[in-house]
Design an enzyme around this catalytic site. Sequence first.
Site, PDB file in Angstrom:
ATOM      1  N   ASP A 122     -42.837 -60.391   1.226  1.00 49.21           N
ATOM      2  CA  ASP A 122     -44.207 -60.798   0.911  1.00 49.21           C
ATOM      3  C   ASP A 122     -44.492 -60.593  -0.585  1.00 49.21           C
ATOM      4  O   ASP A 122     -44.463 -59.467  -1.081  1.00 49.21           O
ATOM      5  CB  ASP A 122     -45.140 -59.944   1.783  1.00 49.21           C
ATOM      6  CG  ASP A 122     -46.549 -60.468   1.836  1.00 49.21           C
ATOM      7  OD1 ASP A 122     -46.863 -61.387   1.068  1.00 49.21           O
ATOM      8  OD2 ASP A 122     -47.331 -59.941   2.647  1.00 49.21           O
ATOM      9  N   ASP A 175     -53.504 -66.248   4.641  1.00 43.22           N
ATOM     10  CA  ASP A 175     -53.475 -65.566   5.939  1.00 43.22           C
ATOM     11  C   ASP A 175     -54.384 -66.229   6.975  1.00 43.22           C
ATOM     12  O   ASP A 175     -55.521 -66.580   6.675  1.00 43.22           O
ATOM     13  CB  ASP A 175     -53.932 -64.113   5.777  1.00 43.22           C
ATOM     14  CG  ASP A 175     -52.907 -63.289   5.013  1.00 43.22           C
ATOM     15  OD1 ASP A 175     -51.969 -63.887   4.438  1.00 43.22           O
ATOM     16  OD2 ASP A 175     -53.050 -62.061   5.000  1.00 43.22           O
TER      17      ASP A 175
END
Length: 529
Positions: A287, A350
């Site tokens: 990430d 997200d």
Amino acid sequence: MHRLFRATTGFFVVLSCVFFVGMVRPSFAQTDLNGYWDVRTPNPSLDETFRDTYFEIQQSGETISGALIRRPNGIPITGTFKDGVIHFVTVPPAPPAPPAGSTAPPRPAQRSITYDGTYENGKLMLTSQGRNGTVASVGERVTKEATMPPAPLPLPALKDLPDNGLARTPPMGWNSWNKFGGRVDDASVRGMADAMVSSGMSKAGYVYINIDDTWELGRDANGNITSNKKFPDMKALADYVHSKGLRIGIYSSPGPKTCAGYEGSFGHEGQDAKTYAAWGIDYLKYDLCSDLDIYKDDALTLQAIYQEMGQALQATHRPIVYSLCEYGRAAVWTGWGEKSGGNLWRTTGDISDRWESMDRIGFSQIKLAPYAKPGHWNDPDMLEIGNGGMTADEYRTHMSLWSLLAAPLIAGNDLRTMTDETKSILMNDEVIAIDQDPEYKPVASLSSDGGIEVLMRPLHDGSVAVGLFNRTAAPAEAQFARSSLPTSLTGKRVKLRDLWKHDAVAMDGDTFKATVPSHGVVLLEISAH
Ligand code: GLA
């Protein structure tokens, strides 16, 4: 009289004391808070880790200004400091106005955070109001350099990494983030592995148990990454997950810090890959997070960043699925994601457990479908099915759309407490079969009109899956004509099966028509008779 005298004297004593204290009350010499501060807050998961928030405080008399340090732009602060008592708030910038003509709802303003506390012995003893209630933090002076990201390290020369042979169909599994965030621990991961098997999820094809952010502690004397108190023994946990016939995934960042502020892999990529392999890890979600503060986010730089870990994983000779998470920056799907060794790549920010989020993400992905292929998948983020923020119709839309897109099916709910309805959605084997079709052909739009979307995906045996979606707030009719089917089906008698009703349905002449509930879907498989 005596008593009156005593009482009166007492009154005067008290009065004079109040007066005296008022007169000589030490006026605090105003401390100079100007400079840089590291405000350390224990992470809410009580795993003995801390989150550092850096501030630049500018003090003028009793007035505080400056910024909470964020890159590229800090968030201004404003407040007061008087007699050792400090109070300040962050002033988040106004959200950008939606582009002219946009019907999207305006972005909500960011929450402002209030800090209150005292200055004691060189430290700021603060409390702030966070999402989890009142949080206590301690601020200590640091140098300006300590608040800055480290200098970039050299990145590898670009080369195309070989295909690792994994993820021939989109990965299926479970990930801790959507439901547990920072509360994931050894016990919940074991529980999820148990439930993956006992609920039938593993039989349905879900195999990876992925630990997301907040497992990390720091580094030992040799620079090896260590897990925090919530994960006492990663190797033992991996063995346990393997003993259930499942695979285990882990999470890191190429930056010094993960998105939740935990230890990242910056400068330790090869070493971390070796540690994961030694633990028995089968999947890595990598990430970008704080690496954005260090490097540019153009395609070539991002490719090098991801290649570095891709190479390190391949050098372990352990089959490890490599999941790129850089939110779709620099069009990762156009080629560099694959070259860097990626098996899947996030294409968006997200997801959250709300219709608006899932709808916006899901329906924006159709144009990317031609870029996916076996071993290299678009990832519109993990599933929210069963987390409670959407209706059953909305969750069926989520599952149908992700399957038509050939998206990874990574459940994000608590598998130990699934309702029968959630199970029927996550384990609909006919829908999963679309997602996992062995010969990937991209989904395409047959029509898109006023919130009614009709999508079609060709399947390996000549049949097609057709999804009729209603994105509007009321039930609506959706339809498609026989002529819009591929030529292999148009001249033939076809049979239609409704994959949510698990039943045959029929065309009305040369048209298929259905009333689709608000935010719902009718999903069909159409094959030659
Ligand atoms: C980012 C990712 C999420 C999750 C969190 C963890 O926001 O996009 O999927 O991994 O970080 O901190």
